[in-house]
Design a protein around this motif. Structure first.
Motif, PDB file in Angstrom:
ATOM      1  N   CYS A 129       0.828  -1.218   0.000  1.00 22.58           N
ATOM      2  CA  CYS A 129       0.000   0.000   0.000  1.00 22.58           C
ATOM      3  C   CYS A 129       0.855   1.258   0.000  1.00 22.58           C
ATOM      4  N   SER A 132       2.720   1.264  -3.733  1.00 30.31           N
ATOM      5  CA  SER A 132       1.812   1.429  -4.868  1.00 30.31           C
ATOM      6  C   SER A 132       0.482   1.970  -4.358  1.00 30.31           C
ATOM      7  N   SER A 133       0.114   3.162  -4.802  1.00 32.98           N
ATOM      8  CA  SER A 133      -1.105   3.793  -4.291  1.00 32.98           C
ATOM      9  C   SER A 133      -2.365   3.050  -4.720  1.00 32.98           C
ATOM     10  N   SER A 134      -2.294   2.229  -5.748  1.00 37.01           N
ATOM     11  CA  SER A 134      -3.484   1.502  -6.213  1.00 37.01           C
ATOM     12  C   SER A 134      -3.768   0.248  -5.398  1.00 37.01           C
ATOM     13  N   HIS A 136      -4.369  -0.004  -2.211  1.00 33.47           N
ATOM     14  CA  HIS A 136      -5.411   0.160  -1.192  1.00 33.47           C
ATOM     15  C   HIS A 136      -6.815  -0.021  -1.781  1.00 33.47           C
ATOM     16  N   ALA A 152      -1.266   4.786   1.543  1.00 33.20           N
ATOM     17  CA  ALA A 152      -1.025   5.272   0.184  1.00 33.20           C
ATOM     18  C   ALA A 152      -0.674   6.756   0.174  1.00 33.20           C
ATOM     19  N   ILE A 153      -1.399   7.560   0.962  1.00 37.93           N
ATOM     20  CA  ILE A 153      -1.091   8.997   1.055  1.00 37.93           C
ATOM     21  C   ILE A 153       0.322   9.205   1.598  1.00 37.93           C
ATOM     22  N   ILE A 156       2.932   8.448  -1.081  1.00 33.69           N
ATOM     23  CA  ILE A 156       3.127   9.534  -2.047  1.00 33.69           C
ATOM     24  C   ILE A 156       4.015  10.630  -1.451  1.00 33.69           C
TER      25      ILE A 156
END
Length: 753
Positions: A129, A132-134, A136, A152-153, A156
């Motif tokens: 998670c 890779s933000s996808s 989640h 995810a936040i 980033i």
């Protein structure tokens, strides 16, 4: 009865006293035992109220909001300080925060999913998670989606900050590399130049010429000479200066390094102990700062190993500093005294002298050479002096000292070196040759007996000493004057335009050349207090021959300059024609900033003075100006041939560069440029020949030797010839021509019989 009562009273008193003493002892003993027990027993304070510790009265209340805010600001402040020192600190903080989020997220996933997924898989899910933000979006429950969204936040933010931190760290490392302060130089046989000033270009050009000839002669160790330029200036500024200078220099490579010139670490990183030579240039205008900076730089070199074999050439402003630097042990220091101010006066007194100095410093022409000839040991100096036909023998170098006028009977020793003027010889030494029956490549020409036979042949062919005495002017005794052939110097009036502290040295040099009754007037906008302060700081003696007067005004203002010239003419006696000269020096204010600004102002002042003298009908014997850029001086002489430019700073720079290549030449130039040594003179040919004679250069050299002078060339039709070849051919000189000689300055110049 009465006695019985008295006896009872006394007994009662004694008994009460004893009881009181016993009670006091018991109380003291009991208190002591209780105190010791209270201090030694672990739980004594629980049963004894006297042994309990005193309360500290600490404030256990919660801190205020202002205290919490200050503590947090203090923590951020300490973090920023550490971050300023090392950008990589933020990288470590990011990694710690990243792994913390992974661990927390992994435990939360494991708690929510129970035994359906292992703890290791939960940690990996949290890492996925974050990376890779996808990831989640694949979570099923609401709480897992919230946890995945937070991870995810943070991922980033983490990668954006990580990228910026790495970029900043890379930029910081590149900046350090560009400055060169932390970079270790891995060079050998390189030349280190410390300091950037207006004379740097002349030094680099001279080193470029020397290496060009070294490549041609086969003595160079590399195709291009590496030059390492050290300075406390920013490297960007140094690169700009180096690029402007090195455009046409094809035989040297210039490296730059920004560092402190007073730290041993700077020279250690520059590989100073593996260098070919080290040149320390002055970067300040004040003479005391120049010497102190040079002294600190030399001291910084002392702790380095193997520095005794590396020559360190240092430009200083006084002879006392030279002695101080030479006293530093463990170093091979060759101080070069900056006598540019005295050189300016010498060249202003003799037209064409500056060109002779530049000729002797140009490797493409004839220069001073020191060479050892062990196979000629046993020859007399007279035989040696007459034997070289391709060079002019000037003296001997023996035991670290130069002798310009050795006795003709002096015997050449095996360790001696011969000082001569000729082309750069390289590995091919000049050979002795005589006009005899020898053929080319005949080795017997260097045989000692053959040389003596040829020397006797020359003596008979060219006449005896007594015949030469009839054709020369005997040199009289001189007292304190540097005039060429008079007991006292000529009386003159000199107008000096401009002022800086070393004008005091110029005044003393004028006092050595001029005779009694001479007047020297200085025109500058520098206040009189500053000029008098410079005289006091110099601490020199009283002037013997000249009278100095000061005038405050701008030498570039027409009315001020015209008024000054008129006043000088009115102050002189009308019935006596006293020569008048004008000398323009670079004013202290002119030299601030761009050096070309000083040259422009000097050129303008000289042209303005010539114009005023022409309008007033004043005859100026000498019109000279001091310049830094010789190109501008050549432009001036093309426009006005009567004007003379003198690049004294350039000559001193060429001397420094030549000493860097051959440290033994330092003693030669020190003697030539020193006020108490030998100097180069351009003298009238009438001192050496009579009208109608057609003497050869060899004959003129012999006649000059009788006057204890060394003839190195001649001037014919305003053209100079140094080391003329062949030397036995007649020259067809006129009485308005001149002979270039090296002559002593003080004492008697006897004619040798």
């Amino acid at each position: 009865m009465a006695s019985l009562c008295s006896h009872l009273v006394v007994k009662l008193i004694q008994l009460n006293s004893m009881n009181a003493v016993m009670e006091l002892v018991q109380k003291s003993f009991y208190h002591t035992v209780r105190t010791i027990g209270a201090s030694n027993l672990p739980f004594a304070c629980m049963s004894n109220s006297l042994g309990k510790p005193t309360p500290l009265q600490l404030d256990v209340s919660l801190p205020s909001f202002q205290d919490i805010r200050w503590s947090f600001a203090r923590l951020v402040y300490l973090f920023n300080i550490q971050l300023e020192r090392n950008v990589a600190t933020f990288f470590i903080v990011l990694l710690v925060a990243c792994f913390s989020f992974v661990i927390i997220g992994g435990f939360l996933f494991f708690k929510l999913r129970g035994s359906s997924q292992s703890l290791e898989d939960c940690f990996w899910e949290a890492w996925a998670c974050l990376c890779s933000s996808s990831t989640h979006l694949k979570q099923r429950t609401r709480i897992e989606r919230v946890i995945g969204f937070v991870l995810a936040i943070w991922g980033i933010l983490f990668y954006s900050r990580l990228l910026s931190t790495m970029t900043e760290q890379f930029r910081n490392n590149m900046y350090r590399l560009r400055e060169g302060a932390q970079m270790q130089v891995l060079e050998t046989d390189h030349i280190i130049i410390c300091g950037v000033n207006s004379r740097l270009s002349f030094v680099l050009k001279q080193l470029n010429k020397y290496h060009e000839f070294a490549v041609r002669l086969g003595t160079a160790t590399a195709r291009r000479q590496r030059i390492l330029l050290l300075s406390d200036l920013p490297r960007k500024q140094m690169d700009k200066v180096a690029d402007n200078i090195a455009k046409d220099l094809n035989h040297i490579d210039i490296l730059t390094k920004s560092c402190s010139l007073s730290l041993t670490k700077s020279f250690e990183r520059a590989a100073a102990n593996k260098a070919r030579a080290i040149i320390i240039l002055p970067t300040k205008e004040d003479r005391y700062e120049v010497d102190s900076d040079a002294f600190l730089s030399v001291l910084a070199l002392q702790p380095l190993p193997l520095m005794a074999s590396v020559p360190t050439i240092v430009e200083v402003s006084s002879s006392n500093t030279c002695e101080l630097l030479k006293s530093i042990s463990g170093l091979k220091v060759e101080p070069v005294e900056n006598v540019a101010s005295k050189l300016f006066v010498q060249c202003s007194r003799q037209k064409g002298l500056i060109k002779i100095y530049k000729h002797l410093l140009n490797y493409r022409k004839n220069v001073f050479n020191l060479c050892n000839f062990p196979h000629l040991a046993g020859l007399s100096y007279k035989e040696l002096r007459r034997g070289f036909q391709e060079a002019v023998v000037c003296g001997l170098y023996r035991n670290g000292r130069v002798y310009f006028h050795p006795n003709d009977a002096e015997i050449l020793e095996e360790a001696d070196k011969v000082l001569f003027i000729g082309p750069v010889h390289g590995t091919k030494k000049p050979q002795l040759s005589y006009p005899h029956v020898f053929e080319e490549n005949d080795d017997s020409i260097n045989n000692v007996e053959t040389i003596k036979q040829n020397s006797e042949f020359l003596n008979g062919a060219l006449g005896a000493t007594r015949e030469r005495l009839k054709n020369i002017v005997k040199r009289p005794k001189r007292s304190d004057s540097k005039a060429p052939d008079w007991c006292v110097g000529p009386t003159e009036r000199v107008l000096v335009l401009g002022w800086r502290p070393d004008v005091v040295e110029m005044i003393e040099e004028y006092d050595n050349y001029l005779g009694p009754g001479s007047v020297l007037e200085i025109l500058s906008d520098v206040p009189l207090d500053a000029r008098l302060k410079a005289f006091k700081l110099a601490g020199h003696g009283k002037l013997k021959n000249i009278r100095v007067s000061h005038r405050v005004g701008n030498p570039m203002e027409y009315n001020t300059l015209e008024e000054t010239i008129i006043n000088i003419q009115k102050s002189s006696k009308k019935e006596v024609d006293i020569p008048f000269s004008i000398a323009v020096v670079s004013d202290k204010e002119w030299k601030v900033g761009d050096p070309l600004r000083a040259d422009k102002n000097s050129a303008y002042s000289l042209l303005l003075a010539e114009n005023i003298c022409g309008k007033l009908g004043v005859k100026a014997q000498n019109l000279v100006a001091e310049v830094v850029d010789s190109k501008l001086g050549k432009q001036i002489t093309r426009i006005r041939p009567s004007l003379t430019y003198i690049a004294a700073e350039e000559v001193m720079s060429l001397v420094t560069a030549q000493v860097a290549e051959n440290v033994e030449l330092n003693d030669v130039w020190k003697d030539i440029l020193n006020a108490e040594g030998d100097e180069i003179y351009v003298k009238d040919i009438s001192f050496y020949m009579k009208q109608g004679e057609n003497a050869s250069f060899y004959e003129l050299s012999e006649r000059a030797n009788l006057r204890r002078e060394i003839a190195i060339g001649y001037v014919k039709n305003n053209k100079k010839f140094i080391n003329p070849i062949p030397k036995l051919e007649p020259l067809s000189l006129e009485l308005n021509d001149s002979l270039i000689v090296i002559s002593e300055l003080e004492g008697e110049q006897p004619v040798v019989m």
